[in-house]
Design a protein around this motif. Structure first.
Motif, PDB file in Angstrom:
ATOM      1  N   ARG A   1      18.887  13.651 -14.804  1.00  0.00           N
ATOM      2  CA  ARG A   1      17.456  13.354 -14.856  1.00  0.00           C
ATOM      3  C   ARG A   1      17.005  12.518 -16.051  1.00  0.00           C
ATOM      4  O   ARG A   1      16.001  11.818 -15.963  1.00  0.00           O
ATOM      5  CB  ARG A   1      16.661  14.662 -14.861  1.00  0.00           C
ATOM      6  CG  ARG A   1      16.826  15.463 -13.605  1.00  0.00           C
ATOM      7  CD  ARG A   1      16.467  14.617 -12.409  1.00  0.00           C
ATOM      8  NE  ARG A   1      16.415  15.389 -11.194  1.00  0.00           N
ATOM      9  CZ  ARG A   1      16.880  14.967 -10.043  1.00  0.00           C
ATOM     10  NH1 ARG A   1      17.442  13.795  -9.929  1.00  0.00           N
ATOM     11  NH2 ARG A   1      16.782  15.720  -8.971  1.00  0.00           N
TER      12      ARG A   1
ATOM     13  N   ILE B   1      13.804  12.462  -7.675  1.00  0.00           N
ATOM     14  CA  ILE B   1      13.108  12.888  -8.893  1.00  0.00           C
ATOM     15  C   ILE B   1      11.601  12.928  -8.675  1.00  0.00           C
ATOM     16  O   ILE B   1      10.871  13.600  -9.410  1.00  0.00           O
ATOM     17  CB  ILE B   1      13.485  11.980 -10.084  1.00  0.00           C
ATOM     18  CG1 ILE B   1      13.092  12.642 -11.388  1.00  0.00           C
ATOM     19  CG2 ILE B   1      12.871  10.611  -9.930  1.00  0.00           C
ATOM     20  CD1 ILE B   1      13.690  12.024 -12.618  1.00  0.00           C
ATOM     21  N   SER B   2      11.112  12.255  -7.646  1.00  0.00           N
ATOM     22  CA  SER B   2       9.668  12.247  -7.373  1.00  0.00           C
ATOM     23  C   SER B   2       9.152  13.645  -7.056  1.00  0.00           C
ATOM     24  O   SER B   2       7.998  13.975  -7.358  1.00  0.00           O
ATOM     25  CB  SER B   2       9.339  11.281  -6.240  1.00  0.00           C
ATOM     26  OG  SER B   2      10.033  11.655  -5.074  1.00  0.00           O
TER      27      SER B   2
ATOM     28  N   GLU C   1      10.266  16.407  -8.433  1.00  0.00           N
ATOM     29  CA  GLU C   1      10.117  17.066  -9.736  1.00  0.00           C
ATOM     30  C   GLU C   1       8.899  16.536 -10.479  1.00  0.00           C
ATOM     31  O   GLU C   1       8.204  17.295 -11.150  1.00  0.00           O
ATOM     32  CB  GLU C   1      11.357  16.826 -10.589  1.00  0.00           C
ATOM     33  CG  GLU C   1      12.482  17.751 -10.273  1.00  0.00           C
ATOM     34  CD  GLU C   1      13.649  17.470 -11.186  1.00  0.00           C
ATOM     35  OE1 GLU C   1      13.690  18.050 -12.278  1.00  0.00           O
ATOM     36  OE2 GLU C   1      14.495  16.652 -10.799  1.00  0.00           O
ATOM     37  N   GLU C   2       8.652  15.238 -10.373  1.00  0.00           N
ATOM     38  CA  GLU C   2       7.492  14.653 -11.048  1.00  0.00           C
ATOM     39  C   GLU C   2       6.203  15.261 -10.506  1.00  0.00           C
ATOM     40  O   GLU C   2       5.253  15.503 -11.258  1.00  0.00           O
ATOM     41  CB  GLU C   2       7.501  13.137 -10.883  1.00  0.00           C
ATOM     42  CG  GLU C   2       8.597  12.470 -11.685  1.00  0.00           C
ATOM     43  CD  GLU C   2       8.755  10.994 -11.355  1.00  0.00           C
ATOM     44  OE1 GLU C   2       8.184  10.535 -10.341  1.00  0.00           O
ATOM     45  OE2 GLU C   2       9.464  10.309 -12.114  1.00  0.00           O
ATOM     46  N   ALA C   3       6.177  15.529  -9.208  1.00  0.00           N
ATOM     47  CA  ALA C   3       5.003  16.180  -8.623  1.00  0.00           C
ATOM     48  C   ALA C   3       4.844  17.596  -9.182  1.00  0.00           C
ATOM     49  O   ALA C   3       3.721  18.042  -9.452  1.00  0.00           O
ATOM     50  CB  ALA C   3       5.126  16.227  -7.102  1.00  0.00           C
TER      51      ALA C   3
ATOM     52  N   TRP D   1       5.892  18.546 -12.131  1.00  0.00           N
ATOM     53  CA  TRP D   1       5.483  18.393 -13.538  1.00  0.00           C
ATOM     54  C   TRP D   1       3.981  18.133 -13.642  1.00  0.00           C
ATOM     55  O   TRP D   1       3.324  18.628 -14.545  1.00  0.00           O
ATOM     56  CB  TRP D   1       6.255  17.255 -14.196  1.00  0.00           C
ATOM     57  CG  TRP D   1       7.727  17.515 -14.345  1.00  0.00           C
ATOM     58  CD1 TRP D   1       8.354  18.722 -14.371  1.00  0.00           C
ATOM     59  CD2 TRP D   1       8.746  16.535 -14.461  1.00  0.00           C
ATOM     60  NE1 TRP D   1       9.708  18.559 -14.500  1.00  0.00           N
ATOM     61  CE2 TRP D   1       9.982  17.214 -14.558  1.00  0.00           C
ATOM     62  CE3 TRP D   1       8.753  15.140 -14.487  1.00  0.00           C
ATOM     63  CZ2 TRP D   1      11.199  16.555 -14.697  1.00  0.00           C
ATOM     64  CZ3 TRP D   1       9.970  14.486 -14.626  1.00  0.00           C
ATOM     65  CH2 TRP D   1      11.176  15.196 -14.734  1.00  0.00           C
ATOM     66  N   VAL D   2       3.461  17.343 -12.701  1.00  0.00           N
ATOM     67  CA  VAL D   2       2.023  17.065 -12.696  1.00  0.00           C
ATOM     68  C   VAL D   2       1.235  18.357 -12.465  1.00  0.00           C
ATOM     69  O   VAL D   2       0.171  18.563 -13.046  1.00  0.00           O
ATOM     70  CB  VAL D   2       1.681  15.999 -11.624  1.00  0.00           C
ATOM     71  CG1 VAL D   2       0.191  15.910 -11.389  1.00  0.00           C
ATOM     72  CG2 VAL D   2       2.245  14.648 -12.029  1.00  0.00           C
TER      73      VAL D   2
ATOM     74  N   ASN E   1      10.446  21.821 -17.164  1.00  0.00           N
ATOM     75  CA  ASN E   1      11.730  21.329 -16.666  1.00  0.00           C
ATOM     76  C   ASN E   1      12.536  22.438 -15.990  1.00  0.00           C
ATOM     77  O   ASN E   1      13.080  22.245 -14.905  1.00  0.00           O
ATOM     78  CB  ASN E   1      12.549  20.730 -17.809  1.00  0.00           C
ATOM     79  CG  ASN E   1      12.002  19.400 -18.261  1.00  0.00           C
ATOM     80  OD1 ASN E   1      11.331  18.723 -17.505  1.00  0.00           O
ATOM     81  ND2 ASN E   1      12.287  19.032 -19.493  1.00  0.00           N
TER      82      ASN E   1
ATOM     83  N   ALA F   1      10.976  23.531 -12.709  1.00  0.00           N
ATOM     84  CA  ALA F   1      11.222  22.532 -11.661  1.00  0.00           C
ATOM     85  C   ALA F   1      12.666  22.591 -11.187  1.00  0.00           C
ATOM     86  O   ALA F   1      12.942  22.475  -9.992  1.00  0.00           O
ATOM     87  CB  ALA F   1      10.897  21.134 -12.177  1.00  0.00           C
TER      88      ALA F   1
END
Length: 195
Positions: A23, A92-93, A95-97, A99-100, A105, A108
């Motif tokens: 990542r 990874i998108s 995980e980014e969602a 995180w938002v 980490n 997720a």
């Protein structure tokens, strides 16, 4: 206990090591992965003499815990490499969602990445367990008590101390010895699906 504990410890460490490699981009990722790849090619016999000396100094000879740690460590490079490959397949998108939405980490990793890479985790677990199940040399060197010896070393005793092989007991034990690996494969292969 020996193989299951080692495989579980290997899997936990491999996931935790593969996550940042997959990542986060760094200039150290490639050299570290090449070092891990080099370590997969090292024969276990090349490091066994220093390991035995270290185990004697640390008073870990004939302990299940010490043998579990060494077996997990010796299979870790292959597990890290394979786990990272499967982890790269998870977008990874997702995980980014998370995180938002406020996930960290590790949260997720636990709730997004690990459920999506279940087939990969199962494959790594099967490979490491089978590798440890068939490992004769490490337990033979590090465990001395007959009651602590795993099946891979115990099967050696059926070849007899006086040159006479006990064929009936050897055949029966061989069937029992191969059963756990076959059951593990059958149980997990149903859940793997197309993976």
């Amino acid at each position: 206990v020996l193989c299951g504990g080692s495989a579980l410890l290997t899997m936990i460490c491999a996931v935790l090591a593969a996550y940042p490699l997959s990542r986060f981009k760094s200039k150290f990722n490639r050299p570290f992965l090449l070092t891990v790849l080099f370590c997969t090619g090292l024969p276990i016999t090349a490091v066994m003499v220093p390991v035995y000396g270290l185990f004697v100094q640390l008073n870990l000879i004939d302990t299940i815990g010490g043998t579990i740690m060494f077996m997990a460590t010796s299979s870790l490079p292959f597990a890290i490499w394979l786990t990272k490959t499967f982890m790269d397949g998870v977008p990874i998108s997702l995980e980014e969602a998370a995180w938002v939405d406020g996930a960290g980490n590790m949260q997720a990793l636990r709730s997004i990445v690990l459920p999506l890479m279940w087939p990969g985790i199962a494959v790594v677990l099967i490979f490491t367990f089978i590798g440890m199940w068939g490992n004769f040399f490490v337990p033979f060197m590090l465990l001395l008590s007959p009651e602590q010896l795993p099946a891979s070393v115990s099967i050696f005793t059926f070849f007899g101390n006086h040159g006479q092989i006990v064929y009936g007991q050897l055949a029966a034990f061989s069937i029992l010895y191969s059963t756990p690996v076959l059951l593990l494969y059958v149980l997990i292969s149903r859940r793997l699906g197309g993976g």
